[in-house]
Scaffold this motif. Structure first.
Motif, PDB file in Angstrom:
ATOM      1  N   TYR A 153       0.738  -1.161  -0.029  1.00 50.67           N
ATOM      2  CA  TYR A 153      -0.105   0.099  -0.024  1.00 50.67           C
ATOM      3  C   TYR A 153       0.904   1.371  -0.076  1.00 50.67           C
ATOM      4  N   THR A 154       0.421   2.270  -0.597  1.00 46.17           N
ATOM      5  CA  THR A 154       1.218   3.408  -1.000  1.00 46.17           C
ATOM      6  C   THR A 154      -0.030   4.837  -1.031  1.00 46.17           C
ATOM      7  N   GLU A 155       0.343   5.751  -0.596  1.00 43.27           N
ATOM      8  CA  GLU A 155      -0.643   6.811  -0.924  1.00 43.27           C
ATOM      9  C   GLU A 155      -0.218   7.946  -1.872  1.00 43.27           C
ATOM     10  N   GLN A 156       0.887   7.585  -2.738  1.00 39.00           N
ATOM     11  CA  GLN A 156       1.694   8.263  -3.530  1.00 39.00           C
ATOM     12  C   GLN A 156       1.574   8.142  -4.885  1.00 39.00           C
ATOM     13  N   GLN A 193     -14.099  10.571  -2.419  1.00 41.67           N
ATOM     14  CA  GLN A 193     -12.571   9.951  -2.577  1.00 41.67           C
ATOM     15  C   GLN A 193     -11.713  10.951  -2.709  1.00 41.67           C
ATOM     16  N   VAL A 229      -5.330  10.619  -2.432  1.00 39.59           N
ATOM     17  CA  VAL A 229      -4.610   9.805  -1.529  1.00 39.59           C
ATOM     18  C   VAL A 229      -5.237   8.830  -1.301  1.00 39.59           C
ATOM     19  N   GLU A 230      -6.628   8.627  -1.136  1.00 41.90           N
ATOM     20  CA  GLU A 230      -7.273   7.535  -0.733  1.00 41.90           C
ATOM     21  C   GLU A 230      -7.352   6.639  -1.934  1.00 41.90           C
ATOM     22  N   SER A 241      -5.213   6.177  -4.237  1.00 41.64           N
ATOM     23  CA  SER A 241      -3.983   5.657  -4.353  1.00 41.64           C
ATOM     24  C   SER A 241      -3.864   4.409  -3.331  1.00 41.64           C
ATOM     25  N   PHE A 242      -4.164   4.581  -2.176  1.00 45.15           N
ATOM     26  CA  PHE A 242      -4.245   3.494  -1.165  1.00 45.15           C
ATOM     27  C   PHE A 242      -5.196   2.286  -1.480  1.00 45.15           C
ATOM     28  N   TYR A 256      -6.629   8.343  -9.387  1.00 43.22           N
ATOM     29  CA  TYR A 256      -5.448   9.006  -9.371  1.00 43.22           C
ATOM     30  C   TYR A 256      -4.790   9.288 -10.707  1.00 43.22           C
ATOM     31  N   THR A 260       5.450  11.320   0.883  1.00 45.38           N
ATOM     32  CA  THR A 260       5.026  12.622   0.182  1.00 45.38           C
ATOM     33  C   THR A 260       5.576  13.699   0.533  1.00 45.38           C
ATOM     34  N   ASN A 267      -5.999  15.743  -0.362  1.00 45.78           N
ATOM     35  CA  ASN A 267      -6.899  15.221   0.617  1.00 45.78           C
ATOM     36  C   ASN A 267      -8.211  15.795   0.167  1.00 45.78           C
TER      37      ASN A 267
END
Length: 599
Positions: free
Chosen positions: A311-314, A361, A364-365, A367-368, A388, A433, A457
């Protein structure tokens, strides 16, 4: 005891197109082992760039292990993709077959016309030896006229396009270099002295010289932007089908999917069709990935854990920024005009704005949750998620225009990407980030943290009117110009609105997406329904648009549609298009050059 060091070839793979009609590759792995040591065999569950558990091991057949004398060795099953054995001698041979019948960019395919494989879906890793050099022998089999196309380094005994031995420095490089086999079409060209290969794995009618000219410009643009090329050769391997679209990045190659007639028509001169522009943007996108995600990547991806989700938020940075540059580079290299580019960017923005997903959404979400919500999209996708890729590219647009404004035109997103490449990409250090924010603040000359994180966000549309006005471009909310299209227009005229996308069939219109609270949704129409009649008139793509255009707003039209094998009836209310699209236009040509300057 046998001493093993990394300079030895302790693991030798061999692959053969064994039975094309049954779509079977045969694989052998010869391993130098230490007697009484336990070894683990495993196959990745996913591959980098495609964030979904694929369970490639389901295609392995007839797996066995034997020692020097040919005696079978017990393989202990540990889970769906992992086995263990204990060596009884200095040599163990693993044998198995791979069922290869997925002509996508991700897996493996074999028939009498061509072969293709990604190592991640084909070659078992010996986990204890994953850091050692791997030798791969690609056998010709029965296809005497076939050749090999791959970015894998060739051994000294193997010439370009030849079957024979290829060398990978470790297992990760082995699975990062896809391989195409067949009587393919290939055109060689050079950019900055680096050999490039344009490969089509099946018949096509495209203008080779035109493609080389245009793709060379895009490659040159990306190399110039980053200041260097991180590879010594590069391969574009393209599967052509009746219809298709997709791509997957690798460190010195990419695998693409396209429609057979998406390529430029040699009989039409310099015509620039929408489908060819899409193909060029795809080439641009995947080539940019050679820097951005193949080497410059999230910290969570170093090293990749291919056994489970990571998992990544990027991904807004790695796919969103890449998506921003894929179309922009077409304009910068003069392949498309500024007006054409703004039309392309308008469609990107409209894909984001047309549904309510961005209210639910953030990028960031997005991406995750790519593993489930983005890569396994259901019929609710336009209403409940945001991409994303597309909204990430709008975030990149905001970064670019903001840097230009705050630095008085002395810097841009190009400078941010070059700095990230130098600090993190060249040595594959891995990012968080805040690394992007730090460089962004430096280029802006002030603390932009609040705005940066607010947009990352946000669960609301980006308002880019003032930023685009600084470069002479108007940003207007617009109506949809016609049904089943992302084309937009700024007008007070009535533009009938259905609120669903569809594919025309001989029997009617098959619904592919429905926007919530739209006329289609309120009529009870759902994804996969087939609309067959409105007001007792048979529906075709042309007749449906004409019928809605002839009806007063507010009219309730009786519609009939099939859901599976059941005939249903609803009331479709004629409505004007909402301002759910975006229209970008040049209003001050003298100011746009600072942003869209042709290189």
């Amino acid at each position: 005891m046998l001493k093993i060091n990394k300079s030895m070839t302790v693991i030798h793979y061999q692959i053969t197109p064994e039975n094309p009609n049954s779509h079977l590759f045969g694989v052998k792995i010869d391993i130098v082992t230490q007697p009484d040591n336990t070894y683990t065999l495993s196959l990745p569950a996913w591959l980098p760039g495609s964030y979904m558990i694929r369970d490639f091991a389901k295609n392995i057949i007839n797996l066995s292990a034997s020692d020097t004398a040919g005696s079978l060795i017990d393989l202990e099953r540990k889970d769906k993709q992992t086995w263990q054995f204990t060596a009884q001698s200095n040599h163990v041979q693993i044998r198995y077959q791979v069922f290869a019948f997925d002509l996508s960019v991700r897996t493996a395919y074999l028939d009498s016309q061509r072969g293709f494989f990604n190592g991640s879906s084909t070659f078992l890793a010996v986990e204890e030896l994953a850091g050692h050099e791997c030798r791969l022998t690609i056998e010709q089999g029965i296809n005497n006229n076939w050749r090999v196309a791959t970015g894998l380094p060739r051994s000294h005994e193997t010439d370009l396009y030849q079957f024979g031995d290829y060398i990978a420095q470790d297992y990760q490089q082995l699975i990062d270099c896809p391989v195409a086999l067949g009587d393919f079409d290939v055109t060689e060209f050079s950019v900055c002295g680096i050999p490039h290969f344009l490969v089509f794995t099946s018949e096509h009618y495209g203008d080779r010289a035109r493609m080389v000219k245009d793709i060379s410009k895009l490659c040159q643009h990306h190399i110039d932007m980053f200041g260097e090329a991180p590879f010594s050769e590069y391969w574009f391997i393209t599967h052509l089908q009746a219809n298709g679209f997709g791509g997957l990045e690798h460190k010195n190659s990419t695998v693409l999917q396209a429609g057979r007639f998406d390529l430029p028509n040699p009989e039409m001169g310099e015509e620039l069709s929408d489908s060819y522009k899409t193909f060029l943007s795809l080439c641009s996108h995947e080539y940019f990935h050679a820097w951005n995600v193949c080497r410059l990547k999230p910290r969570e991806f170093i090293p990749y854990d291919l056994a489970q989700e990571v998992y990544t938020e990027q991904l807004w940075a790695y796919e969103g920024i890449t998506s921003y540059y894929d179309d922009l580079s077409l304009q910068r290299t003069s392949i498309v005009s500024a007006d054409d580019y703004l039309a392309m960017l308008s469609k990107t923005a409209t894909r984001v704005y047309r549904g309510p997903g961005e209210f639910k959404q953030s990028i960031v979400e997005s991406s995750f949750f790519t593993w489930t919500k983005f890569y396994q999209q259901g019929p609710d996708a336009p209403n409940n998620i945001v991409s994303y890729y597309t909204k990430g590219s709008l975030f990149a647009l905001w970064l670019d225009l903001t840097i230009r404004d705050k630095s008085n035109g002395l810097a841009s997103l190009d400078d941010l990407m070059r700095a990230m490449w130098q600090q993190f990409g060249k040595n594959e250090k891995g990012t968080i980030t805040n690394d992007y924010l730090t460089v962004f603040n430096q280029l802006c000359g002030e603390d932009m943290s609040s705005d940066f994180y607010a947009r990352l966000n946000a669960k609301s549309p980006y308002e880019l009117t003032s930023e685009l006005a600084q470069v002479g471009v108007s940003f207007e909310r617009a109506k949809f110009a016609k049904l089943n299209s992302l084309d937009t227009c700024v007008t007070s005229d009535i533009k009938p609105y259905f609120g669903a996308m569809y594919t025309a069939l001989p029997t009617g219109l098959k619904i592919t997406s429905v926007i919530e609270n739209s006329p289609a949704a309120n009529a009870g129409i759902a994804v996969n329904d087939i609309l067959i009649a409105v007001q007792n008139m048979k529906v075709t793509e042309a007749s449906f648009a004409k019928l809605l255009g002839h009806m007063p707003l507010g009219s309730a039209l009786t519609c009939h549609y099939f859901r599976d094998d059941q005939l249903l009836t609803g009331q479709l209310v004629v409505a004007d298009s909402p301002l759910a699209g975006v229209k970008l236009s040049v209003v001050e040509p003298e100011r746009i050059g600072a942003w869209l300057a042709t290189e």
